[in-house]
Design a protein around this motif. Structure first.
Motif, PDB file in Angstrom:
ATOM      1  N   THR A 197       6.267 -36.812  10.558  1.00  0.00           N
ATOM      2  CA  THR A 197       4.769 -36.439  10.545  1.00  0.00           C
ATOM      3  C   THR A 197       4.192 -35.937   9.139  1.00  0.00           C
ATOM      4  O   THR A 197       5.168 -35.900   8.388  1.00  0.00           O
ATOM      5  CB  THR A 197       4.486 -35.319  11.711  1.00  0.00           C
ATOM      6  OG1 THR A 197       5.363 -34.288  11.211  1.00  0.00           O
ATOM      7  CG2 THR A 197       4.840 -35.707  13.007  1.00  0.00           C
TER       8      THR A 197
ATOM      9  N   SER B 172       2.719 -33.208   8.734  1.00  0.00           N
ATOM     10  CA  SER B 172       2.689 -31.530   8.770  1.00  0.00           C
ATOM     11  C   SER B 172       3.315 -30.717   9.773  1.00  0.00           C
ATOM     12  O   SER B 172       3.993 -31.289  10.820  1.00  0.00           O
ATOM     13  CB  SER B 172       1.156 -31.161   8.630  1.00  0.00           C
ATOM     14  OG  SER B 172       0.757 -31.437  10.134  1.00  0.00           O
TER      15      SER B 172
ATOM     16  N   LYS C 159       2.013 -28.593  11.593  1.00  0.00           N
ATOM     17  CA  LYS C 159       1.284 -28.436  12.953  1.00  0.00           C
ATOM     18  C   LYS C 159       1.525 -29.787  13.754  1.00  0.00           C
ATOM     19  O   LYS C 159       1.503 -29.999  14.694  1.00  0.00           O
ATOM     20  CB  LYS C 159      -0.180 -28.368  12.385  1.00  0.00           C
ATOM     21  CG  LYS C 159      -0.467 -27.076  12.477  1.00  0.00           C
ATOM     22  CD  LYS C 159      -1.975 -26.879  12.031  1.00  0.00           C
ATOM     23  CE  LYS C 159      -2.639 -25.809  12.270  1.00  0.00           C
ATOM     24  NZ  LYS C 159      -4.091 -25.646  12.000  1.00  0.00           N
ATOM     25  N   ALA C 160       1.455 -31.319  12.875  1.00  0.00           N
ATOM     26  CA  ALA C 160       1.780 -32.338  13.455  1.00  0.00           C
ATOM     27  C   ALA C 160       2.948 -32.520  14.188  1.00  0.00           C
ATOM     28  O   ALA C 160       3.205 -32.875  15.386  1.00  0.00           O
ATOM     29  CB  ALA C 160       1.509 -33.529  12.438  1.00  0.00           C
TER      30      ALA C 160
ATOM     31  N   THR D 179       4.542 -29.950  15.509  1.00  0.00           N
ATOM     32  CA  THR D 179       4.686 -29.291  16.861  1.00  0.00           C
ATOM     33  C   THR D 179       4.049 -29.929  17.879  1.00  0.00           C
ATOM     34  O   THR D 179       4.328 -29.884  18.970  1.00  0.00           O
ATOM     35  CB  THR D 179       3.952 -27.950  16.443  1.00  0.00           C
ATOM     36  OG1 THR D 179       4.787 -27.274  15.612  1.00  0.00           O
ATOM     37  CG2 THR D 179       3.776 -26.786  17.946  1.00  0.00           C
ATOM     38  N   GLU D 180       2.895 -30.560  17.560  1.00  0.00           N
ATOM     39  CA  GLU D 180       2.022 -31.332  18.589  1.00  0.00           C
ATOM     40  C   GLU D 180       2.835 -32.426  18.927  1.00  0.00           C
ATOM     41  O   GLU D 180       2.961 -32.898  20.183  1.00  0.00           O
ATOM     42  CB  GLU D 180       0.863 -31.969  17.882  1.00  0.00           C
ATOM     43  CG  GLU D 180       0.124 -32.738  18.816  1.00  0.00           C
ATOM     44  CD  GLU D 180      -1.261 -33.402  18.301  1.00  0.00           C
ATOM     45  OE1 GLU D 180      -1.821 -34.019  19.206  1.00  0.00           O
ATOM     46  OE2 GLU D 180      -1.420 -33.137  17.216  1.00  0.00           O
TER      47      GLU D 180
ATOM     48  N   MET E 152      -2.523 -38.242  18.410  1.00  0.00           N
ATOM     49  CA  MET E 152      -2.449 -36.984  17.485  1.00  0.00           C
ATOM     50  C   MET E 152      -3.852 -36.625  17.138  1.00  0.00           C
ATOM     51  O   MET E 152      -4.720 -37.188  17.062  1.00  0.00           O
ATOM     52  CB  MET E 152      -1.648 -37.458  16.354  1.00  0.00           C
ATOM     53  CG  MET E 152      -0.307 -38.218  16.486  1.00  0.00           C
ATOM     54  SD  MET E 152       0.789 -36.839  17.126  1.00  0.00           S
ATOM     55  CE  MET E 152       1.033 -35.483  15.768  1.00  0.00           C
ATOM     56  N   GLN E 153      -3.498 -35.242  17.316  1.00  0.00           N
ATOM     57  CA  GLN E 153      -5.107 -34.476  16.975  1.00  0.00           C
ATOM     58  C   GLN E 153      -4.753 -33.524  15.946  1.00  0.00           C
ATOM     59  O   GLN E 153      -5.852 -33.203  15.186  1.00  0.00           O
ATOM     60  CB  GLN E 153      -5.455 -33.535  18.177  1.00  0.00           C
ATOM     61  CG  GLN E 153      -6.178 -34.577  19.452  1.00  0.00           C
ATOM     62  CD  GLN E 153      -6.432 -33.686  20.456  1.00  0.00           C
ATOM     63  OE1 GLN E 153      -6.191 -32.603  20.738  1.00  0.00           O
ATOM     64  NE2 GLN E 153      -6.694 -34.404  21.596  1.00  0.00           N
ATOM     65  N   GLU E 154      -3.481 -33.110  15.705  1.00  0.00           N
ATOM     66  CA  GLU E 154      -3.383 -32.138  14.388  1.00  0.00           C
ATOM     67  C   GLU E 154      -2.593 -32.632  13.339  1.00  0.00           C
ATOM     68  O   GLU E 154      -2.138 -31.939  12.420  1.00  0.00           O
ATOM     69  CB  GLU E 154      -2.399 -30.626  15.234  1.00  0.00           C
ATOM     70  CG  GLU E 154      -2.798 -30.150  16.201  1.00  0.00           C
ATOM     71  CD  GLU E 154      -4.130 -29.116  15.796  1.00  0.00           C
ATOM     72  OE1 GLU E 154      -4.005 -28.693  14.674  1.00  0.00           O
ATOM     73  OE2 GLU E 154      -4.977 -29.182  16.567  1.00  0.00           O
ATOM     74  N   GLY E 155      -2.684 -33.956  13.074  1.00  0.00           N
ATOM     75  CA  GLY E 155      -1.957 -34.516  11.807  1.00  0.00           C
ATOM     76  C   GLY E 155      -1.898 -36.015  12.437  1.00  0.00           C
ATOM     77  O   GLY E 155      -2.464 -36.679  13.110  1.00  0.00           O
ATOM     78  N   LYS E 156      -0.948 -36.750  11.533  1.00  0.00           N
ATOM     79  CA  LYS E 156      -0.855 -37.840  11.742  1.00  0.00           C
ATOM     80  C   LYS E 156       0.647 -38.263  11.532  1.00  0.00           C
ATOM     81  O   LYS E 156       1.451 -37.595  10.821  1.00  0.00           O
ATOM     82  CB  LYS E 156      -1.639 -38.948  10.943  1.00  0.00           C
ATOM     83  CG  LYS E 156      -1.340 -38.776   9.423  1.00  0.00           C
ATOM     84  CD  LYS E 156      -2.195 -39.831   8.650  1.00  0.00           C
ATOM     85  CE  LYS E 156      -1.794 -39.896   7.244  1.00  0.00           C
ATOM     86  NZ  LYS E 156      -2.231 -40.720   6.265  1.00  0.00           N
TER      87      LYS E 156
END
Length: 143
Positions: A74, A76, A78-79, A81-82, A127-131
């Motif tokens: 990913t 990041s 955050k990504a 974790t998501e 994905m919403q928090e990164g890519k």
């Protein structure tokens, strides 16, 4: 009197030319310095932003089956974790994609790269928090 005016005009012109030159140098340095290629992440950064998808065994459209595992990179923390929370959705996407493929499509390099790119695009829609940066096949057994 005339000599003082001439010296004053020359001094003003010299300062103006110098100022224009300094501004030009600053502008050129600013634009060429910041638009350089972004640096590649280090191995530690890649590992810190990656999620392992354990081995999945599923049937292919051709009647064969495949055992395959992935690591998904990913962009990041955050990504990452998501993606960990969406693990079940990712497995569903993988199984669904593989169920449409035939064993011949997965035998060569081009087929595996196509699968990786297809999975990247499909998972990115969730994905919403990164890519997703890249999907890696970490093991693959086709039977």
């Amino acid at each position: 009197m005339m000599k003082n005016k001439l010296v004053m005009i020359m001094a003003i012109l010299l300062v103006a030319i110098t100022l224009v030159g300094v501004i030009a140098v600053v502008v050129v340095m600013k634009f060429t310095g910041e638009q350089s290629k972004p640096k590649e992440p280090t191995a530690e950064e890649v590992v810190a932003a990656s999620v392992e998808i354990p081995e999945i065994t599923t049937n292919l459209a051709s009647g064969d089956f495949i055992k395959i595992s992935f690591t998904i990179q990913t962009d990041s923390e955050k990504a990452k974790t998501e993606l960990e929370h969406r693990n079940f959705q990712v497995k569903n996407i993988i199984i669904t994609e593989l169920s449409e493929m035939k064993s011949e499509e997965l035998k060569g390099k081009a087929g595996k790269e196509k699968l990786q790119e297809s999975l990247k695009l499909s998972v990115n829609t969730l994905m919403q928090e990164g890519k997703i940066e890249k999907v890696y096949i970490t093991s693959s057994i086709l039977q």
